[in-house]
Design a protein around this motif. Structure first.
Motif, PDB file in Angstrom:
ATOM      1  N   LEU A  16      -2.824   3.904  -8.083  1.00  0.00           N
ATOM      2  CA  LEU A  16      -2.786   5.471  -7.981  1.00  0.00           C
ATOM      3  C   LEU A  16      -2.210   5.056  -6.212  1.00  0.00           C
ATOM      4  CD1 LEU A  16      -6.864   5.077  -7.725  1.00  0.00           C
ATOM      5  CD2 LEU A  16      -5.856   6.719  -8.612  1.00  0.00           C
ATOM      6  N   CYS A  17      -2.408   3.534  -5.640  1.00  0.00           N
ATOM      7  CA  CYS A  17      -1.545   3.514  -4.878  1.00  0.00           C
ATOM      8  C   CYS A  17      -0.438   4.987  -4.226  1.00  0.00           C
ATOM      9  CB  CYS A  17      -1.530   2.708  -4.071  1.00  0.00           C
ATOM     10  SG  CYS A  17      -2.919   2.169  -3.441  1.00  0.00           S
ATOM     11  N   THR A  46     -14.266   1.595  -0.114  1.00  0.00           N
ATOM     12  CA  THR A  46     -14.742   1.589   0.095  1.00  0.00           C
ATOM     13  C   THR A  46     -13.584   2.572   1.331  1.00  0.00           C
ATOM     14  OG1 THR A  46     -13.890   0.342   2.721  1.00  0.00           O
ATOM     15  CG2 THR A  46     -15.753  -0.266   1.263  1.00  0.00           C
ATOM     16  N   ASP A  47     -13.641   3.671   2.128  1.00  0.00           N
ATOM     17  CA  ASP A  47     -12.578   4.872   3.150  1.00  0.00           C
ATOM     18  C   ASP A  47     -11.577   3.909   3.239  1.00  0.00           C
ATOM     19  OD1 ASP A  47     -14.706   6.801   1.871  1.00  0.00           O
ATOM     20  OD2 ASP A  47     -14.931   7.244   3.979  1.00  0.00           O
ATOM     21  N   GLN A  48     -12.591   2.988   4.452  1.00  0.00           N
ATOM     22  CA  GLN A  48     -11.590   2.042   5.020  1.00  0.00           C
ATOM     23  C   GLN A  48     -10.826   1.321   4.324  1.00  0.00           C
ATOM     24  OE1 GLN A  48     -12.021   1.988   8.123  1.00  0.00           O
ATOM     25  NE2 GLN A  48     -10.442   0.397   8.330  1.00  0.00           N
ATOM     26  N   GLN A  49     -10.639   0.716   2.854  1.00  0.00           N
ATOM     27  CA  GLN A  49     -10.085  -0.241   2.448  1.00  0.00           C
ATOM     28  C   GLN A  49      -9.232   0.933   1.918  1.00  0.00           C
ATOM     29  OE1 GLN A  49     -13.691  -1.688  -1.122  1.00  0.00           O
ATOM     30  NE2 GLN A  49     -12.902  -3.721  -0.552  1.00  0.00           N
ATOM     31  N   PHE A  50      -9.124   1.763   1.757  1.00  0.00           N
ATOM     32  CA  PHE A  50      -8.175   2.892   0.876  1.00  0.00           C
ATOM     33  C   PHE A  50      -6.805   3.717   2.527  1.00  0.00           C
ATOM     34  CE2 PHE A  50     -10.299   4.867  -2.156  1.00  0.00           C
ATOM     35  CZ  PHE A  50      -9.093   4.944  -3.509  1.00  0.00           C
ATOM     36  N   THR A  51      -7.805   3.409   4.055  1.00  0.00           N
ATOM     37  CA  THR A  51      -7.280   3.355   4.685  1.00  0.00           C
ATOM     38  C   THR A  51      -6.464   1.815   5.142  1.00  0.00           C
ATOM     39  OG1 THR A  51      -8.944   4.783   5.773  1.00  0.00           O
ATOM     40  CG2 THR A  51      -7.177   3.812   7.400  1.00  0.00           C
ATOM     41  N   MET A  63      -5.066  -0.543   2.991  1.00  0.00           N
ATOM     42  CA  MET A  63      -3.999  -0.581   2.162  1.00  0.00           C
ATOM     43  C   MET A  63      -2.986   0.551   2.060  1.00  0.00           C
ATOM     44  SD  MET A  63      -5.717  -1.320  -1.774  1.00  0.00           S
ATOM     45  CE  MET A  63      -6.555   0.610  -1.666  1.00  0.00           C
ATOM     46  N   MET A  64      -3.283   1.918   2.456  1.00  0.00           N
ATOM     47  CA  MET A  64      -2.708   2.607   2.221  1.00  0.00           C
ATOM     48  C   MET A  64      -1.569   3.146   4.286  1.00  0.00           C
ATOM     49  SD  MET A  64      -1.238   3.255  -0.521  1.00  0.00           S
ATOM     50  CE  MET A  64      -0.155   4.879  -0.273  1.00  0.00           C
ATOM     51  N   GLY A  73       0.598   0.684   6.140  1.00  0.00           N
ATOM     52  CA  GLY A  73      -0.765  -0.137   5.275  1.00  0.00           C
ATOM     53  C   GLY A  73      -0.857  -1.186   5.693  1.00  0.00           C
ATOM     54  N   GLN A  74      -1.717  -1.781   4.887  1.00  0.00           N
ATOM     55  CA  GLN A  74      -1.331  -3.462   4.534  1.00  0.00           C
ATOM     56  C   GLN A  74      -0.639  -3.472   2.612  1.00  0.00           C
ATOM     57  OE1 GLN A  74      -5.209  -5.148   5.179  1.00  0.00           O
ATOM     58  NE2 GLN A  74      -4.831  -4.622   7.044  1.00  0.00           N
ATOM     59  N   LEU A  75      -0.650  -2.283   2.033  1.00  0.00           N
ATOM     60  CA  LEU A  75      -0.702  -3.079   0.629  1.00  0.00           C
ATOM     61  C   LEU A  75       0.846  -2.008   0.074  1.00  0.00           C
ATOM     62  CD1 LEU A  75      -0.581  -3.899  -2.055  1.00  0.00           C
ATOM     63  CD2 LEU A  75      -1.815  -1.560  -2.535  1.00  0.00           C
TER      64      LEU A  75
END
Length: 209
Positions: free
Chosen positions: A8-9, A40-45, A47-48, A67-69
């Motif tokens: 997805l990323c 969560t929304d924050q996890q996507f934020t 990561m990206m 992002g972190q990923l």
């Protein structure tokens, strides 16, 4: 689940430009709405990231994210490959841009829908197997779609063949998430070709996902 998130990323980033194509850099602000109970929304934020700096010159482009990923992406037209550097991989992972697991089923074009940074934008809606994708663009920031005729990945050519311009706003809605990306700065400029070359010493491998 990890494989799904990475795929997805990669798609997001990708989803993630006059007769003469726009050259320069556009800065986007990104926001995410998760539809997955385990993310969560924050996890996507996290990561990206909230900011994407996207640069284009001719048929080459580069994206840098905070992002972190996902760290950066570079599309190399000579290889027709999209290289993605992720924090959890020593290699830059490449995707064959000629391949696309998604499919556009139908499209709609709506004129003068929104104004972004002083540009009046049309709306292109792509109804895809993966969900609905909306692109808002101005022909004043045109891209020659023919330069990307072999870039099917992420529906990039499908979008460009109808819009013929760099998106200033994108909304991608899928069963897993919704991402909204909107331009906050447009910087036309002649860019150094070195920006679109993989950093020295970069090792690469095929994206396994």
């Amino acid at each position: 689940m990890k494989k799904t998130l990475i795929t997805l990323c990669l798609s997001l980033c990708c989803v993630m430009a006059f007769a003469q194509s726009f050259e320069g850099t556009i800065v986007y602000k990104n926001s995410y709405k998760s539809k997955m109970p385990t993310v969560t929304d924050q996890q996507f934020t996290d990561m990206m990231g909230t900011t994407q700096t996207w640069s284009i010159s001719g048929a080459a482009y580069r994206a840098e994210l905070n992002g972190q990923l996902v760290q950066w992406q570079v599309y190399v037209p000579a290889d027709n490959k999209l290289y993605t550097k992720m924090a959890n991989s020593a290699d830059a992972l490449w995707n064959d841009a000629a391949e696309n697991k998604d499919e556009v089923l139908s499209s709609e074009l709506h004129k003068d829908v929104i104004e972004i940074l002083g540009y009046k934008c049309d709306e292109l809606v792509l109804n895809c197997k993966s969900g609905v994708q909306k692109y808002y663009f101005s022909k004043k920031l045109g891209i020659d779609a023919r330069l990307f005729s072999n870039h099917k990945f992420g529906n990039w050519y499908a979008m460009l063949s109808e819009a013929g311009a760099v998106p200033l706003k994108t909304i991608v809605d899928s069963p897993q998430f919704t991402i909204e990306s909107i331009a906050t700065e447009i910087k036309p400029a002649k860019l150094d070709k070195a920006l679109f070359v993989l950093p020295a010493g970069t090792t690469t491998s095929k994206n396994p996902y």
